[in-house]
Enzyme design. Structure first.
Site, PDB file in Angstrom:
ATOM      1  N   ASP A  88      10.718  -7.119  -0.969  1.00  0.00           N
ATOM      2  CA  ASP A  88      11.315  -6.612   0.252  1.00  0.00           C
ATOM      3  C   ASP A  88      12.617  -5.974  -0.179  1.00  0.00           C
ATOM      4  OD1 ASP A  88      11.307  -6.007   2.962  1.00  0.00           O
ATOM      5  OD2 ASP A  88      12.557  -7.730   3.461  1.00  0.00           O
ATOM      6  N   SER A  89      12.861  -4.808   0.352  1.00  0.00           N
ATOM      7  CA  SER A  89      14.026  -4.023  -0.033  1.00  0.00           C
ATOM      8  C   SER A  89      14.685  -3.470   1.205  1.00  0.00           C
ATOM      9  CB  SER A  89      13.607  -2.826  -0.898  1.00  0.00           C
ATOM     10  OG  SER A  89      12.901  -3.247  -2.015  1.00  0.00           O
ATOM     11  N   ASN A 117       0.848  -1.188   0.000  1.00  0.00           N
ATOM     12  CA  ASN A 117       0.000   0.000   0.000  1.00  0.00           C
ATOM     13  C   ASN A 117       0.882   1.236   0.000  1.00  0.00           C
ATOM     14  OD1 ASN A 117      -2.738  -0.738  -0.227  1.00  0.00           O
ATOM     15  ND2 ASN A 117      -2.716  -1.506   1.871  1.00  0.00           N
ATOM     16  N   ASN A 118       2.183   1.031  -0.271  1.00  0.00           N
ATOM     17  CA  ASN A 118       3.134   2.131  -0.356  1.00  0.00           C
ATOM     18  C   ASN A 118       2.971   2.784  -1.732  1.00  0.00           C
ATOM     19  OD1 ASN A 118       5.523   3.624  -0.969  1.00  0.00           O
ATOM     20  ND2 ASN A 118       6.626   2.526   0.629  1.00  0.00           N
ATOM     21  N   ARG A 120      15.241  -1.371  -7.328  1.00  0.00           N
ATOM     22  CA  ARG A 120      13.877  -1.796  -7.642  1.00  0.00           C
ATOM     23  C   ARG A 120      13.675  -1.854  -9.155  1.00  0.00           C
ATOM     24  NH1 ARG A 120      11.512   1.131  -4.299  1.00  0.00           N
ATOM     25  NH2 ARG A 120      11.482  -0.444  -2.693  1.00  0.00           N
ATOM     26  N   PHE A 122      12.064   8.700  -1.532  1.00  0.00           N
ATOM     27  CA  PHE A 122      11.529   8.338  -0.226  1.00  0.00           C
ATOM     28  C   PHE A 122      12.526   7.439   0.484  1.00  0.00           C
ATOM     29  CE2 PHE A 122      10.180   5.122  -3.190  1.00  0.00           C
ATOM     30  CZ  PHE A 122      10.189   3.924  -2.496  1.00  0.00           C
ATOM     31  N   GLY A 123      12.239   7.105   1.711  1.00  0.00           N
ATOM     32  CA  GLY A 123      13.124   6.224   2.465  1.00  0.00           C
ATOM     33  C   GLY A 123      14.500   6.840   2.662  1.00  0.00           C
ATOM     34  N   TYR A 124      15.522   6.045   2.384  1.00  0.00           N
ATOM     35  CA  TYR A 124      16.908   6.474   2.580  1.00  0.00           C
ATOM     36  C   TYR A 124      17.475   7.228   1.374  1.00  0.00           C
ATOM     37  CZ  TYR A 124      16.885   3.323   6.614  1.00  0.00           C
ATOM     38  OH  TYR A 124      16.600   2.704   7.811  1.00  0.00           O
TER      39      TYR A 124
END
Length: 191
Positions: free
Chosen positions: A68-69, A8-9, A176, A147-149
């Site tokens: 999964d990352s 749902n990201n 990705r 987003f994220g790192y």
């Protein structure tokens, strides 16, 4: 072909749809009415990706894929790794980034990599695709995209963080993008 992406990201969904294009109809968990908190209790990216697709297939009977990352930093013995999303004990990415930068301090060794593993459950068969991009960790946040790192990761052969790149630039080279490219090639080849 309709496939459910076990997320749902919205950022991940946009990235994947941009890479795959409109040849495939990618649905999110929300699109199929799934609000379950799918377990991620594995100790590897493969295990977590597989848990997502196993869960969806067995509950909904739909062809699906999940990923999964994470970020692996050599000077931190591979941390945050599979705990990347909740490294600080929460899903607050600002706190996660702060913890990484704090733990690294002025350490001269800043090599790292982003790794993605995708599990595809298609026609009752399971397949895996991976993507890795090498790079290094900055000393401070740079950029406002992604987003994220992304604000602290500079991919190898570049001088900008993922957060300083346009989404199109990042989607050409990211971990990705590599994994999704392998997934798309597999699907276009007939699975």
């Amino acid at each position: 072909m309709k496939l459910v992406f076990a997320t749902n990201n919205a950022h991940k969904l946009e990235e994947v749809q941009a890479i795959i294009g409109d040849k495939f109809n990618i649905k999110s968990l929300a699109d199929i009415g799934c609000s379950d908190d799918i377990p991620e209790t594995g100790v590897t990216f493969e295990e977590n990706a597989k848990q997502k697709t196993d869960y969806l297939f067995h509950k909904y009977g739909l062809d699906c894929f999940g990923d999964d990352s994470g970020l692996e930093i050599d000077a931190l013995n591979g941390e945050p790794g599979v705990y990347s999303a909740r490294y600080s004990g929460s899903r607050d990415m600002e706190k996660n980034i702060d913890l990484v930068l704090s733990k690294l301090g002025d350490h001269p060794e800043r090599t790292a990599r982003f790794r993605t593993v995708i599990s595809l459950f298609l026609n009752e068969q399971q397949y895996f695709f991976d993507g890795v991009i090498e790079g290094k960790i900055t000393h401070e946040r740079r950029g406002s995209g992604g987003f994220g790192y992304d604000p602290i990761f500079i991919p190898e052969s570049y001088d900008r963080t993922f957060a300083e790149m346009t989404p199109e630039e990042k989607n050409q080279i990211s971990h990705r993008a590599i994994a999704v490219g392998k997934l798309a090639a597999f699907l276009k080849g007939g699975g």
